[in-house]
Design a protein around this motif. Sequence first.
Motif, PDB file in Angstrom:
ATOM      1  N   SER A   1      81.610  -9.229  12.414  1.00  0.00           N
ATOM      2  CA  SER A   1      80.354  -9.956  13.187  1.00  0.00           C
ATOM      3  C   SER A   1      78.965  -9.244  12.764  1.00  0.00           C
ATOM      4  O   SER A   1      78.156 -10.131  12.498  1.00  0.00           O
ATOM      5  N   TRP A   2      79.086  -8.145  12.606  1.00  0.00           N
ATOM      6  CA  TRP A   2      77.736  -7.306  12.058  1.00  0.00           C
ATOM      7  C   TRP A   2      77.611  -7.838  10.360  1.00  0.00           C
ATOM      8  O   TRP A   2      76.435  -8.207  10.191  1.00  0.00           O
ATOM      9  N   LEU A   3      78.682  -7.771   9.872  1.00  0.00           N
ATOM     10  CA  LEU A   3      78.551  -8.230   8.502  1.00  0.00           C
ATOM     11  C   LEU A   3      78.038  -9.607   8.350  1.00  0.00           C
ATOM     12  O   LEU A   3      77.023 -10.014   7.358  1.00  0.00           O
ATOM     13  N   ILE A   4      78.432 -10.295   9.175  1.00  0.00           N
ATOM     14  CA  ILE A   4      78.001 -11.956   9.183  1.00  0.00           C
ATOM     15  C   ILE A   4      76.563 -11.964   9.594  1.00  0.00           C
ATOM     16  O   ILE A   4      75.775 -12.804   8.900  1.00  0.00           O
ATOM     17  N   SER A   5      76.067 -11.535  10.505  1.00  0.00           N
ATOM     18  CA  SER A   5      74.715 -11.329  11.164  1.00  0.00           C
ATOM     19  C   SER A   5      73.794 -10.900  10.085  1.00  0.00           C
ATOM     20  O   SER A   5      72.764 -11.152  10.101  1.00  0.00           O
ATOM     21  N   PHE A   6      74.261  -9.888   9.461  1.00  0.00           N
ATOM     22  CA  PHE A   6      73.179  -9.328   8.350  1.00  0.00           C
ATOM     23  C   PHE A   6      73.333  -9.902   6.830  1.00  0.00           C
ATOM     24  O   PHE A   6      72.971  -9.747   5.905  1.00  0.00           O
ATOM     25  N   ASN A   7      74.283 -11.077   6.914  1.00  0.00           N
ATOM     26  CA  ASN A   7      74.321 -11.870   5.670  1.00  0.00           C
ATOM     27  C   ASN A   7      74.948 -11.118   4.393  1.00  0.00           C
ATOM     28  O   ASN A   7      74.578 -10.987   3.342  1.00  0.00           O
ATOM     29  N   VAL A   8      75.754 -10.154   4.875  1.00  0.00           N
ATOM     30  CA  VAL A   8      76.358  -9.526   3.969  1.00  0.00           C
ATOM     31  C   VAL A   8      77.616 -10.407   3.352  1.00  0.00           C
ATOM     32  O   VAL A   8      77.901 -10.268   2.120  1.00  0.00           O
ATOM     33  N   ILE A   9      78.350 -10.783   4.158  1.00  0.00           N
ATOM     34  CA  ILE A   9      79.290 -12.021   4.002  1.00  0.00           C
ATOM     35  C   ILE A   9      78.837 -13.298   4.599  1.00  0.00           C
ATOM     36  O   ILE A   9      77.992 -13.377   5.516  1.00  0.00           O
ATOM     37  N   ASN A  10      79.666 -14.264   3.975  1.00  0.00           N
ATOM     38  CA  ASN A  10      79.139 -15.507   4.304  1.00  0.00           C
ATOM     39  C   ASN A  10      80.354 -16.419   4.808  1.00  0.00           C
ATOM     40  O   ASN A  10      81.403 -16.345   4.335  1.00  0.00           O
ATOM     41  N   THR A  11      80.188 -17.235   5.904  1.00  0.00           N
ATOM     42  CA  THR A  11      81.180 -17.705   6.649  1.00  0.00           C
ATOM     43  C   THR A  11      81.782 -19.150   5.927  1.00  0.00           C
ATOM     44  O   THR A  11      82.560 -19.696   6.178  1.00  0.00           O
ATOM     45  N   ARG A  12      80.797 -19.631   4.831  1.00  0.00           N
ATOM     46  CA  ARG A  12      80.961 -20.594   3.887  1.00  0.00           C
ATOM     47  C   ARG A  12      82.134 -20.369   2.920  1.00  0.00           C
ATOM     48  O   ARG A  12      82.723 -21.294   2.430  1.00  0.00           O
ATOM     49  N   ASN A  13      82.403 -18.883   2.768  1.00  0.00           N
ATOM     50  CA  ASN A  13      83.667 -18.539   1.989  1.00  0.00           C
ATOM     51  C   ASN A  13      84.916 -18.735   2.788  1.00  0.00           C
ATOM     52  O   ASN A  13      84.862 -18.584   3.981  1.00  0.00           O
ATOM     53  N   GLN A  14      86.207 -19.762   2.113  1.00  0.00           N
ATOM     54  CA  GLN A  14      87.091 -20.128   2.986  1.00  0.00           C
ATOM     55  C   GLN A  14      87.860 -18.866   3.615  1.00  0.00           C
ATOM     56  O   GLN A  14      88.263 -18.933   4.769  1.00  0.00           O
ATOM     57  N   PHE A  15      88.016 -18.009   2.803  1.00  0.00           N
ATOM     58  CA  PHE A  15      88.692 -16.783   3.358  1.00  0.00           C
ATOM     59  C   PHE A  15      87.918 -16.010   4.560  1.00  0.00           C
ATOM     60  O   PHE A  15      88.545 -15.698   5.291  1.00  0.00           O
ATOM     61  N   VAL A  16      86.663 -15.760   4.237  1.00  0.00           N
ATOM     62  CA  VAL A  16      85.882 -15.208   5.293  1.00  0.00           C
ATOM     63  C   VAL A  16      85.946 -16.073   6.766  1.00  0.00           C
ATOM     64  O   VAL A  16      86.352 -15.437   7.841  1.00  0.00           O
ATOM     65  N   ALA A  17      85.929 -17.467   6.432  1.00  0.00           N
ATOM     66  CA  ALA A  17      86.071 -18.214   7.676  1.00  0.00           C
ATOM     67  C   ALA A  17      87.285 -18.300   8.313  1.00  0.00           C
ATOM     68  O   ALA A  17      87.425 -18.402   9.699  1.00  0.00           O
ATOM     69  N   SER A  18      88.573 -18.051   7.469  1.00  0.00           N
ATOM     70  CA  SER A  18      89.610 -18.209   8.206  1.00  0.00           C
ATOM     71  C   SER A  18      89.876 -16.719   8.820  1.00  0.00           C
ATOM     72  O   SER A  18      90.512 -16.729  10.079  1.00  0.00           O
ATOM     73  N   VAL A  19      89.645 -15.623   8.181  1.00  0.00           N
ATOM     74  CA  VAL A  19      89.700 -14.375   9.148  1.00  0.00           C
ATOM     75  C   VAL A  19      88.853 -14.301  10.122  1.00  0.00           C
ATOM     76  O   VAL A  19      89.240 -14.010  11.245  1.00  0.00           O
ATOM     77  N   TRP A  20      87.600 -14.807  10.227  1.00  0.00           N
ATOM     78  CA  TRP A  20      86.597 -14.780  11.229  1.00  0.00           C
ATOM     79  C   TRP A  20      87.322 -15.781  12.424  1.00  0.00           C
ATOM     80  O   TRP A  20      87.188 -15.227  13.600  1.00  0.00           O
ATOM     81  N   ARG A  21      87.910 -16.816  12.190  1.00  0.00           N
ATOM     82  CA  ARG A  21      88.532 -17.860  13.111  1.00  0.00           C
ATOM     83  C   ARG A  21      89.780 -16.887  13.785  1.00  0.00           C
ATOM     84  O   ARG A  21      89.896 -17.098  14.863  1.00  0.00           O
ATOM     85  N   ILE A  22      90.561 -16.362  12.930  1.00  0.00           N
ATOM     86  CA  ILE A  22      91.862 -15.567  13.564  1.00  0.00           C
ATOM     87  C   ILE A  22      91.284 -14.553  14.474  1.00  0.00           C
ATOM     88  O   ILE A  22      91.760 -14.431  15.524  1.00  0.00           O
ATOM     89  N   LEU A  23      90.345 -13.906  14.027  1.00  0.00           N
ATOM     90  CA  LEU A  23      89.784 -12.615  14.711  1.00  0.00           C
ATOM     91  C   LEU A  23      89.047 -13.225  16.175  1.00  0.00           C
ATOM     92  O   LEU A  23      89.401 -12.785  17.237  1.00  0.00           O
ATOM     93  N   ASN A  24      88.519 -14.527  16.139  1.00  0.00           N
ATOM     94  CA  ASN A  24      87.832 -14.966  17.260  1.00  0.00           C
ATOM     95  C   ASN A  24      89.079 -15.429  18.239  1.00  0.00           C
ATOM     96  O   ASN A  24      88.886 -15.339  19.406  1.00  0.00           O
ATOM     97  N   GLN A  25      90.154 -16.000  17.512  1.00  0.00           N
ATOM     98  CA  GLN A  25      91.232 -16.494  18.371  1.00  0.00           C
ATOM     99  C   GLN A  25      91.990 -15.575  19.153  1.00  0.00           C
ATOM    100  O   GLN A  25      92.393 -15.740  20.093  1.00  0.00           O
ATOM    101  N   LEU A  26      92.048 -14.149  18.381  1.00  0.00           N
ATOM    102  CA  LEU A  26      92.691 -13.050  19.071  1.00  0.00           C
ATOM    103  C   LEU A  26      91.891 -12.681  20.222  1.00  0.00           C
ATOM    104  O   LEU A  26      92.290 -12.043  21.087  1.00  0.00           O
ATOM    105  N   THR A  27      90.593 -12.553  19.850  1.00  0.00           N
ATOM    106  CA  THR A  27      89.760 -11.692  20.864  1.00  0.00           C
ATOM    107  C   THR A  27      88.940 -12.683  21.861  1.00  0.00           C
ATOM    108  O   THR A  27      88.646 -11.959  23.021  1.00  0.00           O
TER     109      THR A  27
END
Length: 96
Positions: free
Chosen positions: A26-52
């Motif tokens: 979430s910090w990396l996304i907030s500071f624009n280090v990684i972008n959620t438009r990347n499919q891998f990043v979006a899928s990892v983010w979605r999995i982490l959100n579904q778990l937490t």
Amino acid sequence: MRAVLDIILLILQLYYWVMIAMIVMSWLISFNVINTRNQFVASVWRILNQLTEPVLAPLRRILPKFSGLDLSPIALFLIIFFIERIIAYYIYPYVF
């Protein structure tokens, strides 16, 4: 019975690391280090959100809001630590 307690402790530790990964991501996304438009990043983010999110959402409703600062992960870390200590100090030694 000790095997069951060991599995519970292992699951709590795994959830602890999932929470760390979610916070860092979430910090990396907030500071624009990684972008959620990347499919891998979006899928990892979605999995982490579904778990937490099922655990963090009730904590967010209980805890007061601190001007954009989310304290629910800290509260969850304290709860996990508390459960682990109860198991380690009070339950585990007395199970045969």
